[in-house]
Write a protein that holds these residues in place. Sequence first.
Motif, short mmCIF file in Angstrom:
data_model
loop_
_atom_site.label_atom_id
_atom_site.label_comp_id
_atom_site.label_asym_id
_atom_site.label_seq_id
_atom_site.Cartn_x
_atom_site.Cartn_y
_atom_site.Cartn_z
N ASN A 1 0.82 -1.19 0.00
CA ASN A 1 0.00 0.00 0.00
C ASN A 1 0.86 1.26 0.00
O ASN A 1 0.60 2.20 -0.74
CB ASN A 1 -0.92 -0.04 1.23
CG ASN A 1 -2.05 0.94 1.14
OD1 ASN A 1 -2.32 1.47 0.08
ND2 ASN A 1 -2.70 1.15 2.25
N LYS A 2 1.90 1.28 0.84
CA LYS A 2 2.79 2.43 0.90
C LYS A 2 3.58 2.59 -0.40
O LYS A 2 3.82 3.70 -0.84
CB LYS A 2 3.76 2.28 2.07
CG LYS A 2 3.11 2.46 3.42
CD LYS A 2 4.13 2.34 4.51
CE LYS A 2 3.46 2.46 5.88
NZ LYS A 2 4.43 2.36 6.95
N SER B 1 2.58 1.80 -3.41
CA SER B 1 1.71 2.34 -4.45
C SER B 1 1.49 3.84 -4.25
O SER B 1 1.38 4.58 -5.22
CB SER B 1 0.38 1.60 -4.50
OG SER B 1 -0.37 1.84 -3.33
N VAL B 2 1.46 4.29 -2.99
CA VAL B 2 1.33 5.72 -2.73
C VAL B 2 2.60 6.44 -3.15
O VAL B 2 2.54 7.51 -3.77
CB VAL B 2 1.01 5.98 -1.23
CG1 VAL B 2 1.10 7.46 -0.91
CG2 VAL B 2 -0.37 5.45 -0.89
N ARG B 3 3.76 5.85 -2.87
CA ARG B 3 5.03 6.46 -3.29
C ARG B 3 5.11 6.57 -4.81
O ARG B 3 5.52 7.60 -5.34
CB ARG B 3 6.20 5.64 -2.77
CG ARG B 3 6.50 5.91 -1.33
CD ARG B 3 7.83 5.27 -0.93
NE ARG B 3 7.73 4.91 0.46
CZ ARG B 3 7.90 3.69 0.95
NH1 ARG B 3 8.25 2.71 0.17
NH2 ARG B 3 7.78 3.46 2.23
N GLY C 1 2.62 6.68 -6.86
CA GLY C 1 1.65 7.70 -7.26
C GLY C 1 2.18 9.11 -7.06
O GLY C 1 1.97 9.99 -7.90
N SER D 1 -1.80 13.68 -9.88
CA SER D 1 -2.43 13.06 -8.73
C SER D 1 -3.71 12.33 -9.13
O SER D 1 -4.00 11.24 -8.64
CB SER D 1 -2.75 14.11 -7.67
OG SER D 1 -1.59 14.71 -7.19
N PHE E 1 -3.96 8.22 -8.82
CA PHE E 1 -4.78 7.66 -7.75
C PHE E 1 -6.23 7.41 -8.13
O PHE E 1 -7.08 7.22 -7.27
CB PHE E 1 -4.71 8.58 -6.52
CG PHE E 1 -3.33 8.68 -5.96
CD1 PHE E 1 -2.71 7.58 -5.39
CD2 PHE E 1 -2.62 9.87 -6.03
CE1 PHE E 1 -1.43 7.66 -4.89
CE2 PHE E 1 -1.34 9.96 -5.52
CZ PHE E 1 -0.75 8.85 -4.95
N ARG F 1 -8.17 5.88 -5.09
CA ARG F 1 -7.99 6.53 -3.79
C ARG F 1 -8.60 7.94 -3.88
O ARG F 1 -7.87 8.92 -4.03
CB ARG F 1 -6.51 6.62 -3.44
CG ARG F 1 -5.86 5.28 -3.28
CD ARG F 1 -4.38 5.49 -3.01
NE ARG F 1 -3.69 4.23 -2.90
CZ ARG F 1 -3.57 3.53 -1.78
NH1 ARG F 1 -4.11 3.96 -0.68
NH2 ARG F 1 -2.92 2.40 -1.79
N LEU G 1 -7.32 10.70 -1.30
CA LEU G 1 -5.98 11.18 -1.62
C LEU G 1 -6.01 12.09 -2.85
O LEU G 1 -5.32 13.12 -2.88
CB LEU G 1 -5.05 9.99 -1.85
CG LEU G 1 -3.56 10.25 -1.84
CD1 LEU G 1 -3.12 10.99 -0.59
CD2 LEU G 1 -2.79 8.96 -1.96
#
Length: 117
Positions: free
Chosen positions: A3-4, A6-8, A10, A55, A59, A70, A73
Amino acid sequence: MRNKASVRVGLVVSVCCAILFAVVGGLEALFRRGPSGDGAKYVASFACFGFMFGSILAFDALPGERTPGRPLLRIVLSAAAGACLGLLWQWPGEGLALSVVVAGALGYAGTTWAKYL
């Protein structure tokens, strides 16, 4: 952990889009507007829009993807880009608030509108 990551990824996509849009804005300012005092603001405005666009792309779950989008986000990052734009141009409180709300709404809408760019 995934999960982290994929955020990075993104966020890297968002920053890359901001850089790409800033380069386009710089070229636009250089060749169409000529040298002026607002050239840096012009480039930074393109970068804000690029960050919002990146963004949204990073996301939002596109049709056919198995990964969930997301939306929170997207909204937060888009609203932050709108706030940066309003602060950059030193808009009064109402203009700043409108910029944040419009950018947040575009973030909420996701690729529904972004696919037309």
